[in-house]
Design a protein around this motif. Structure first.
Motif: not given
Length: 148
Positions: A1-17
């Motif tokens: 679950m940690f890896w799912i949250v990590l990859s999803l979060t990094l993806d969404q933050i970078t797309k937002h930026l």
């Protein structure tokens, strides 16, 4: 679950930026062969099959569910869990974009790569390659056991 949250979060933050700091089609050279270029992808990999948004959403959901069940149904290593987490998190990242915007936000380009990608794509790629390498290693070990 940690890896799912990590990859999803990094993806969404970078797309937002990317959406905040890049204009559509703008190219910003980071260094040498690597650039930031804001684009949208209404299709699947490499922009193929644009206009099948609903089918892609349902197919992605099916893949996420099936992939997420593997660690629950089978004993897998922590490394395999990480690779599966990368795949699921990346797929979720692109799915969130498809549902929210109707397209996927892409912003990373490399001189010798034919398309623009995002962090979710990188996580999916790393997870897929990692699992393939693990499968090849396991197959090689199984063959050696049979030969003994």
């Amino acid at each position: 679950m940690f890896w799912i949250v990590l990859s999803l979060t990094l993806d969404q933050i970078t797309k937002h930026l990317a959406t905040l700091y890049l204009r559509f089609g703008e190219i910003k050279n980071l260094f040498g062969f690597f650039h930031f270029t804001y684009a949208t992808n209404r299709g699947i990999a490499f922009g193929l099959f644009p206009g099948v948004k609903e089918a892609v959403i349902y197919l992605t959901l099916l893949i996420i569910v099936i992939t997420s069940l593997v660690p629950l149904l089978f004993k897998v290593s922590k490394l395999t869990e990480m690779f599966i987490g990368f795949i699921v998190g990346g797929a979720l990242g692109n799915l969130v974009d498809r549902i929210r915007y109707g397209y996927v936000v892409d912003f990373l380009t490399f001189d010798y790569w034919p398309t623009i990608i995002n962090v979710a794509d990188i996580f999916i790629f790393i997870g897929s390659i990692g699992i393939m390498i693990q499968m090849l290693i396991a197959e090689s070990k199984a063959k050696k056991q049979i030969e003994k």
